[in-house]
Design a protein around this motif. Structure first.
Motif, mmCIF file in Angstrom:
data_model
loop_
_atom_site.group_PDB
_atom_site.id
_atom_site.type_symbol
_atom_site.label_atom_id
_atom_site.label_comp_id
_atom_site.label_asym_id
_atom_site.label_seq_id
_atom_site.Cartn_x
_atom_site.Cartn_y
_atom_site.Cartn_z
ATOM 1 N N VAL A 23 0.860 -1.182 0.000
ATOM 2 C CA VAL A 23 0.000 0.000 0.000
ATOM 3 C C VAL A 23 0.894 1.228 0.000
ATOM 4 O O VAL A 23 1.694 1.426 0.914
ATOM 5 C CB VAL A 23 -0.931 0.029 1.240
ATOM 6 C CG1 VAL A 23 -1.792 1.281 1.222
ATOM 7 C CG2 VAL A 23 -1.796 -1.223 1.289
ATOM 8 N N ARG A 24 0.784 2.049 -1.034
ATOM 9 C CA ARG A 24 1.577 3.279 -1.170
ATOM 10 C C ARG A 24 0.817 4.414 -0.515
ATOM 11 O O ARG A 24 -0.344 4.654 -0.821
ATOM 12 C CB ARG A 24 1.814 3.568 -2.643
ATOM 13 C CG ARG A 24 2.388 4.934 -2.956
ATOM 14 C CD ARG A 24 3.865 5.045 -2.624
ATOM 15 N NE ARG A 24 4.464 6.198 -3.250
ATOM 16 C CZ ARG A 24 4.562 7.392 -2.658
ATOM 17 N NH1 ARG A 24 4.128 7.588 -1.448
ATOM 18 N NH2 ARG A 24 5.126 8.389 -3.304
ATOM 19 N N ASP A 25 1.482 5.082 0.426
ATOM 20 C CA ASP A 25 0.897 6.227 1.122
ATOM 21 C C ASP A 25 1.367 7.502 0.422
ATOM 22 O O ASP A 25 2.555 7.683 0.190
ATOM 23 C CB ASP A 25 1.342 6.213 2.586
ATOM 24 C CG ASP A 25 0.587 7.215 3.430
ATOM 25 O OD1 ASP A 25 -0.647 7.253 3.340
ATOM 26 O OD2 ASP A 25 1.240 7.955 4.181
ATOM 27 N N ARG A 31 6.511 6.377 1.395
ATOM 28 C CA ARG A 31 6.601 5.055 1.998
ATOM 29 C C ARG A 31 5.611 4.087 1.369
ATOM 30 O O ARG A 31 4.578 4.486 0.836
ATOM 31 C CB ARG A 31 6.381 5.137 3.504
ATOM 32 C CG ARG A 31 5.034 5.712 3.871
ATOM 33 C CD ARG A 31 4.912 5.968 5.346
ATOM 34 N NE ARG A 31 3.593 6.535 5.634
ATOM 35 C CZ ARG A 31 3.166 6.845 6.819
ATOM 36 N NH1 ARG A 31 3.945 6.654 7.853
ATOM 37 N NH2 ARG A 31 1.973 7.348 6.995
ATOM 38 N N VAL A 32 5.953 2.814 1.466
ATOM 39 C CA VAL A 32 5.086 1.728 1.024
ATOM 40 C C VAL A 32 4.956 0.762 2.193
ATOM 41 O O VAL A 32 5.957 0.305 2.739
ATOM 42 C CB VAL A 32 5.665 0.993 -0.206
ATOM 43 C CG1 VAL A 32 4.819 -0.218 -0.563
ATOM 44 C CG2 VAL A 32 5.775 1.938 -1.390
ATOM 45 N N THR A 64 10.676 2.716 3.031
ATOM 46 C CA THR A 64 10.753 4.144 2.748
ATOM 47 C C THR A 64 11.346 4.326 1.368
ATOM 48 O O THR A 64 12.358 3.711 1.028
ATOM 49 C CB THR A 64 11.608 4.862 3.809
ATOM 50 O OG1 THR A 64 11.011 4.618 5.084
ATOM 51 C CG2 THR A 64 11.637 6.364 3.545
ATOM 52 N N LEU A 65 10.732 5.182 0.583
ATOM 53 C CA LEU A 65 11.203 5.465 -0.770
ATOM 54 C C LEU A 65 12.192 6.611 -0.714
ATOM 55 O O LEU A 65 11.916 7.659 -0.104
ATOM 56 C CB LEU A 65 10.031 5.815 -1.680
ATOM 57 C CG LEU A 65 8.920 4.765 -1.733
ATOM 58 C CD1 LEU A 65 7.761 5.280 -2.569
ATOM 59 C CD2 LEU A 65 9.450 3.464 -2.290
ATOM 60 N N ALA A 66 13.328 6.429 -1.339
ATOM 61 C CA ALA A 66 14.353 7.468 -1.349
ATOM 62 C C ALA A 66 14.261 8.267 -2.643
ATOM 63 O O ALA A 66 14.044 7.702 -3.715
ATOM 64 C CB ALA A 66 15.747 6.842 -1.228
#
Length: 142
Positions: free
Chosen positions: A114-116, A121-122, A136-138
């Motif tokens: 689930v992508r917030d 973040r996922v 956490t997406l960088a």
């Protein structure tokens, strides 16, 4: 209140390789939509969320349940294979496994992602909606 939400699944026809001559081209007569829905969702007394707000993803999990990610209610709503409401996973907030604004729902194997939107973040969940971890997406530099 009775509510029905019909999900119609369309199958796209595609050719794999080779060239098609004019006699093989598709026409409108090749397409048909059945009057009976393939899957009809909701209407049960336990489903207190009367309508979908903004659906951000739908997937079928291994037990046959259908999971619907609804952005406006911060919820993953589970429906049995016959379309009846099964349960809801609803966690609004900023903590681990809490949704602020659901952007996408994906399934890979027995795992839900689930992508917030409000944070890079996922969330990684099992098929039952139990929180496993946060990725956490960088941001990349250009």
């Amino acid at each position: 209140m009775t509510r029905n939400f019909a999900v119609v699944v369309a199958v796209a026809l595609a050719a794999c390789g080779g060239q098609r001559n004019e006699s093989e081209s598709l026409t409108a007569a090749n397409w048909r939509v059945d009057s009976a829905p393939e899957f009809d969702v909701g209407g049960g007394e336990q489903d207190t969320l009367d309508t979908f707000g903004q659906v951000m993803g739908v997937t079928r999990i291994h037990d046959g349940d259908v999971v619907v990610a609804d952005q406006s209610t911060h919820a993953l709503r589970y429906y049995a294979p016959d379309g009846h409401f099964a349960r809801v996973v609803r966690r609004e907030g900023d903590g681990p496994g809490e949704f602020r604004l659901i952007l996408h729902l994906w399934r890979c194997g027995d795992t839900l992602f689930v992508r917030d939107w409000n944070a890079p973040r996922v969330f990684v969940l099992d098929e039952a909606g139990q929180y496993i971890r946060t990725n956490t997406l960088a941001a990349t530099e250009s």
